[in-house]
Write a protein that holds these residues in place. Structure first.
Motif, PDB file in Angstrom:
ATOM      1  N   TYR A  70     -29.423  42.960 -95.741  1.00  0.00           N
ATOM      2  CA  TYR A  70     -29.037  41.543 -96.375  1.00  0.00           C
ATOM      3  C   TYR A  70     -29.964  40.617 -95.635  1.00  0.00           C
ATOM      4  CZ  TYR A  70     -26.407  37.445 -96.964  1.00  0.00           C
ATOM      5  OH  TYR A  70     -25.832  36.097 -97.304  1.00  0.00           O
ATOM      6  N   VAL A  71     -30.639  39.823 -96.533  1.00  0.00           N
ATOM      7  CA  VAL A  71     -31.752  38.775 -96.251  1.00  0.00           C
ATOM      8  C   VAL A  71     -30.972  37.455 -96.411  1.00  0.00           C
ATOM      9  CG1 VAL A  71     -33.834  37.760 -96.697  1.00  0.00           C
ATOM     10  CG2 VAL A  71     -33.476  40.212 -97.422  1.00  0.00           C
ATOM     11  N   PRO A  72     -30.699  37.066 -95.109  1.00  0.00           N
ATOM     12  CA  PRO A  72     -29.994  35.506 -94.998  1.00  0.00           C
ATOM     13  C   PRO A  72     -31.177  34.421 -95.526  1.00  0.00           C
ATOM     14  CG  PRO A  72     -30.983  35.988 -92.989  1.00  0.00           C
ATOM     15  CD  PRO A  72     -31.071  37.420 -93.887  1.00  0.00           C
ATOM     16  N   GLU A  73     -30.384  33.234 -95.885  1.00  0.00           N
ATOM     17  CA  GLU A  73     -31.132  32.014 -96.267  1.00  0.00           C
ATOM     18  C   GLU A  73     -32.323  31.632 -95.242  1.00  0.00           C
ATOM     19  OE1 GLU A  73     -31.317  30.547 -99.079  1.00  0.00           O
ATOM     20  OE2 GLU A  73     -29.784  31.255-100.236  1.00  0.00           O
ATOM     21  N   ASP A 256     -26.804  32.116 -92.050  1.00  0.00           N
ATOM     22  CA  ASP A 256     -27.922  31.764 -91.256  1.00  0.00           C
ATOM     23  C   ASP A 256     -27.755  32.688 -90.112  1.00  0.00           C
ATOM     24  OD1 ASP A 256     -25.316  31.266 -90.136  1.00  0.00           O
ATOM     25  OD2 ASP A 256     -25.794  29.323 -89.409  1.00  0.00           O
ATOM     26  N   LEU A 257     -27.872  34.095 -90.384  1.00  0.00           N
ATOM     27  CA  LEU A 257     -28.067  35.247 -89.636  1.00  0.00           C
ATOM     28  C   LEU A 257     -29.533  35.039 -88.693  1.00  0.00           C
ATOM     29  CD1 LEU A 257     -26.526  37.974 -91.445  1.00  0.00           C
ATOM     30  CD2 LEU A 257     -25.450  36.841 -89.614  1.00  0.00           C
ATOM     31  N   PRO A 258     -29.425  35.116 -87.571  1.00  0.00           N
ATOM     32  CA  PRO A 258     -30.992  35.144 -86.758  1.00  0.00           C
ATOM     33  C   PRO A 258     -31.655  36.583 -87.271  1.00  0.00           C
ATOM     34  CG  PRO A 258     -29.333  35.706 -85.366  1.00  0.00           C
ATOM     35  CD  PRO A 258     -28.528  35.387 -86.661  1.00  0.00           C
ATOM     36  N   TYR A 259     -30.973  37.515 -87.721  1.00  0.00           N
ATOM     37  CA  TYR A 259     -31.742  38.783 -87.776  1.00  0.00           C
ATOM     38  C   TYR A 259     -31.331  39.371 -89.291  1.00  0.00           C
ATOM     39  CZ  TYR A 259     -31.582  39.114 -82.776  1.00  0.00           C
ATOM     40  OH  TYR A 259     -32.088  38.855 -81.397  1.00  0.00           O
ATOM     41  N   ILE A 260     -32.288  40.032 -89.598  1.00  0.00           N
ATOM     42  CA  ILE A 260     -31.859  40.853 -91.053  1.00  0.00           C
ATOM     43  C   ILE A 260     -30.851  42.077 -90.659  1.00  0.00           C
ATOM     44  CG2 ILE A 260     -32.783  41.880 -93.172  1.00  0.00           C
ATOM     45  CD1 ILE A 260     -35.166  40.134 -92.975  1.00  0.00           C
ATOM     46  N   PRO A 261     -29.746  42.170 -91.124  1.00  0.00           N
ATOM     47  CA  PRO A 261     -28.714  43.305 -90.734  1.00  0.00           C
ATOM     48  C   PRO A 261     -29.103  44.413 -91.770  1.00  0.00           C
ATOM     49  CG  PRO A 261     -27.485  41.544 -91.809  1.00  0.00           C
ATOM     50  CD  PRO A 261     -28.961  41.229 -91.826  1.00  0.00           C
ATOM     51  N   VAL A 262     -29.201  45.655 -91.100  1.00  0.00           N
ATOM     52  CA  VAL A 262     -29.528  46.854 -92.039  1.00  0.00           C
ATOM     53  C   VAL A 262     -28.624  47.952 -91.667  1.00  0.00           C
ATOM     54  CG1 VAL A 262     -31.350  48.559 -92.602  1.00  0.00           C
ATOM     55  CG2 VAL A 262     -32.043  46.112 -91.921  1.00  0.00           C
ATOM     56  N   VAL A 428     -20.136  44.784 -86.040  1.00  0.00           N
ATOM     57  CA  VAL A 428     -20.306  43.320 -86.746  1.00  0.00           C
ATOM     58  C   VAL A 428     -20.855  42.572 -85.933  1.00  0.00           C
ATOM     59  CG1 VAL A 428     -18.661  41.404 -87.315  1.00  0.00           C
ATOM     60  CG2 VAL A 428     -18.353  43.998 -88.227  1.00  0.00           C
ATOM     61  N   ALA A 429     -20.294  42.639 -84.684  1.00  0.00           N
ATOM     62  CA  ALA A 429     -21.186  41.681 -83.535  1.00  0.00           C
ATOM     63  C   ALA A 429     -22.435  41.955 -83.246  1.00  0.00           C
ATOM     64  CB  ALA A 429     -20.306  41.754 -82.264  1.00  0.00           C
ATOM     65  N   PHE A 430     -22.930  43.368 -83.244  1.00  0.00           N
ATOM     66  CA  PHE A 430     -24.319  43.693 -83.111  1.00  0.00           C
ATOM     67  C   PHE A 430     -25.227  43.141 -84.320  1.00  0.00           C
ATOM     68  CE2 PHE A 430     -27.632  46.555 -84.456  1.00  0.00           C
ATOM     69  CZ  PHE A 430     -28.475  46.503 -83.485  1.00  0.00           C
ATOM     70  N   LEU A 431     -24.797  43.236 -85.532  1.00  0.00           N
ATOM     71  CA  LEU A 431     -25.549  42.965 -86.799  1.00  0.00           C
ATOM     72  C   LEU A 431     -25.624  41.110 -86.729  1.00  0.00           C
ATOM     73  CD1 LEU A 431     -24.109  45.330 -89.093  1.00  0.00           C
ATOM     74  CD2 LEU A 431     -26.405  45.500 -88.442  1.00  0.00           C
ATOM     75  N   LYS A 432     -24.558  40.603 -86.402  1.00  0.00           N
ATOM     76  CA  LYS A 432     -24.547  39.109 -86.338  1.00  0.00           C
ATOM     77  C   LYS A 432     -25.826  38.825 -85.192  1.00  0.00           C
ATOM     78  CE  LYS A 432     -20.137  37.878 -87.977  1.00  0.00           C
ATOM     79  NZ  LYS A 432     -18.718  37.197 -87.603  1.00  0.00           N
ATOM     80  N   GLY A 433     -26.005  39.516 -84.133  1.00  0.00           N
ATOM     81  CA  GLY A 433     -26.749  39.099 -83.127  1.00  0.00           C
ATOM     82  C   GLY A 433     -26.330  38.110 -82.237  1.00  0.00           C
TER      83      GLY A 433
END
Length: 433
Positions: A70-73, A256-262, A428-433
Motif C-alpha cells: 500500500y503506497v500512502p499519499e 499518512d503512514l510513515p512506511y509502505i506496508p507490504v 496492524v501495529a507493526f505495519l502502521k509503524g
C-alpha cells in the motif's frame, strides 16, 4: 458454523476458519487473499506491464505467491517498507506425473511426499484433491474436489504385530499411496479425465497439473470451553490470513503512514524456498525495486528504502507439549493462549536479534498484545523459516515471530483460538509503524 464463547471476539478466528476451508492449496490461498484485498480497494498489477506512481493498494500474483503493498499519499522514492513475510505451502501428498495404477484389486493414485509431514497423520483420513490444471489454450484452472475421494489405508494390527512394540514404520514409496476405487487395472489418464468431467472441461484439454491431497474434515473449535482451534494448514496459512487482514485494515485506517506496508506470502518454504515463487527467489526484491522506480527512484533511493525497512517473518512455532515438556528449553515455555511468540536462535536459524526484538516488542505494546519467546532446547536441532533468507538476500532487518501450535506438520494442527487475533493485532501495529 457456530461461534464459541470466548475472552475475545471470535470474529477473526471464524474468518480464519473460512480462509483455511477455502484454501486447500497455495494457489487457492493467494486467490482468496487477492479477493479480500480487492474488496479493500487493492488492484492487481501485471509483472509484464509498466507500473505507475499512483498511491493506494496494489498486488502481484505469481503461482502460489502474492506480494501486496500500500503506497500512502506523500510516499517518497526512499520511503522504507514494513513487510510481513509468510508462506502459503504446507506438507502434504502431491500427485505424480503418471498417477494412475492398480494393485491387488485396488485402483490407486501415485503420490510424492511434499516437505516433511507427520506421515502417520495422513493415514485413514478422508482426503480431497485440489490444485491447478494447465490447459491446452495456455490458461490455468483452479480445481477443488472437496469431498472424500482418496484414502491411505493403514495396515491392520493383526498383520503388523510389531507395531505395538516397535512403533509404526512407514516407507514413503510403498505405504503412502492412496486408494480411490476398485479394479484390477487402471488406464493412464483416468484421474485427469475425472477432473475434466468434474470441472466441465473438454476431454484432453488438460496438459499439465499441480495437484495435492487435503483432509476434508473442516476446521473446528475444540475443548470444554471451545477455546482451542483444530484445523489443517495452520502452518502457515494462519500467518497469511493474519497478514492479509492486517494489511487491509491498515490501508483503510490511514493515508499518512510513515512506511509502505507490504505482505509477502511465498510458496515452497517447506522445501527450501528455492523457486521463482519462493523466498529465496527474486520476486520480493524485484517488486520492491520496481515500486521504488515507479515513484521516480533509482539505486540510491532503493538502498535507502531497504536500509530503513523491517520484515516480520511470521510462521507458526512450537507451544510446549504437555506430554513432552522435556523436549523444550527449560526456561522458555511458550504457551497456547499466551500471545504470539518471538523466535530466537543465535546460529541464525531465525533472524531475530536484540534490535529486532525491540521493534516487535514496541508493536505488541502499542497493540496491547502479550508476547512470548521461543528458543530451542540446546540438544534439539532448530528448524528455520523464510526469515534468515529474507535478511540475507535483501539486507533487510528481519524478526521471526508466529503463533504457538501443537502437531506442526500434521494433517491437522492445534492452537489456542484467540492467538490468531492477537497476532493480527500486533501486525496492524507493526505495519502502521
Amino acid at each position: 458454523m457456530t461461534s464459541a464463547p470466548a475472552r475475545f471476539d471470535r470474529g477473526h478466528t471464524d474468518d480464519l476458519i473460512s480462509f483455511l476451508t477455502a484454501s486447500p492449496t497455495p494457489y487457492h490461498a493467494v486467490s482468496v487473499a487477492a479477493q479480500r484485498l480487492e474488496k479493500a480497494g487493492f488492484r492487481q498489477v501485471e509483472e509484464t506491464e509498466a507500473w505507475d506512481s499512483t498511491t493506494g493498494g496494489k498486488y502481484v500474483l505469481r503461482g502460489g505467491a502474492i506480494i501486496a503493498w500500500y503506497v500512502p499519499e506523500g510516499a517518497s522514492p526512499h520511503t522504507p517498507f514494513r513487510i510481513v513475510g509468510a508462506h502459503t505451502d504446507s506438507p502434504n501428498l502431491r500427485v505424480k506425473p503418471r498417477p494412475d495404477f492398480a494393485a491387488h484389486g485396488w485402483r490407486q493414485i501415485a503420490v510424492e511426499v511434499y516437505g516433511g509431514p507427520l506421515m502417520n497423520s495422513w493415514l485413514d483420513r478422508d482426503l480431497g484433491l485440489a490444485g491447478r490444471l494447465a490447459l491446452r489454450d495456455g490458461t490455468t484452472r483452479l480445481v477443488n474436489v472437496d469431498r472424500p475421494l482418496l484414502r491411505v489405508p493403514q495396515l491392520a494390527v493383526h498383520l503388523d504385530r510389531a507395531v505395538s512394540t516397535d512403533g509404526l514404520k512407514l516407507d514413503k514409496q510403498r505405504h503412502l499411496q492412496p486408494v480411490w476405487g476398485l479394479g484390477d487395472s487402471a488406464h493412464e489418464g483416468d484421474l485427469i479425465r475425472f477432473l475434466e468431467e468434474e470441472n466441465g472441461l473438454p476431454e484432453d484439454s488438460v496438459t499439465g497439473w499441480d495437484l495435492m491431497t487435503h483432509s476434508v474434515e473442516p476446521p473446528a473449535y475444540l475443548g470444554r470451553d471451545r477455546e482451542l482451534l483444530a484445523g489443517p494448514r495452520m502452518d502457515n496459512l494462519l500467518s497469511v490470513h493474519a497478514a492479509t487482514s492486517a494489511l487491509a485494515a491498515v490501508s483503510a485506517s490511514s493515508a499518512d503512514l510513515p512506511y509502505i506496508p507490504v505482505l509477502a506470502a511465498f510458496d515452497h518454504e517447506e522445501t527450501g524456498s528455492q523457486s521463482d515463487t519462493g523466498a529465496d527467489g527474486p520476486l520480493l526484491g524485484t517488486v520492491l525495486e520496481r515500486s521504488v522506480a515507479a515513484r521516480g527512484g533509482g539505486y540510491e533511493d532503493r538502498a535507502r528504502a531497504l536500509a530503513g525497512s523491517v520484515c516480520l517473518s511470521s510462521d507458526t512455532g512450537h507451544a510446549v507439549h504437555p506430554n513432552y515438556g522435556e523436549r523444550h528449553d527449560p526456561t522458555h515455555h511458550p504457551r497456547a493462549g499466551g500471545g504470539p511468540i518471538l523466535k530466537v536462535n543465535v546460529n541464525n536459524r531465525y533472524a531475530t536479534d536484540g534490535a529486532g526484538r525491540a521493534v516487535f516488542a514496541a508493536a505488541c505494546e502499542q497493540a496491547g498484545v502479550p508476547f512470548q519467546t521461543f528458543v530451542s532446547n540446546n540438544s534439539m536441532p532448530c528448524g528455520t523459516t523464510i526469515g534468515p533468507i529474507t535478511a540475507a538476500r535483501h539486507g533487510i532487518k528481519t524478526v521471526d515471530i508466529g503463533v504457538a501450535i501443537l502437531s506442526m506438520h500434521s494433517a491437522r494442527e492445534l492452537c489456542a483460538a484467540d492467538d490468531p487475533m492477537l497476532l493480527a493485532n500486533a501486525l496492524v501495529a507493526f505495519l502502521k509503524g
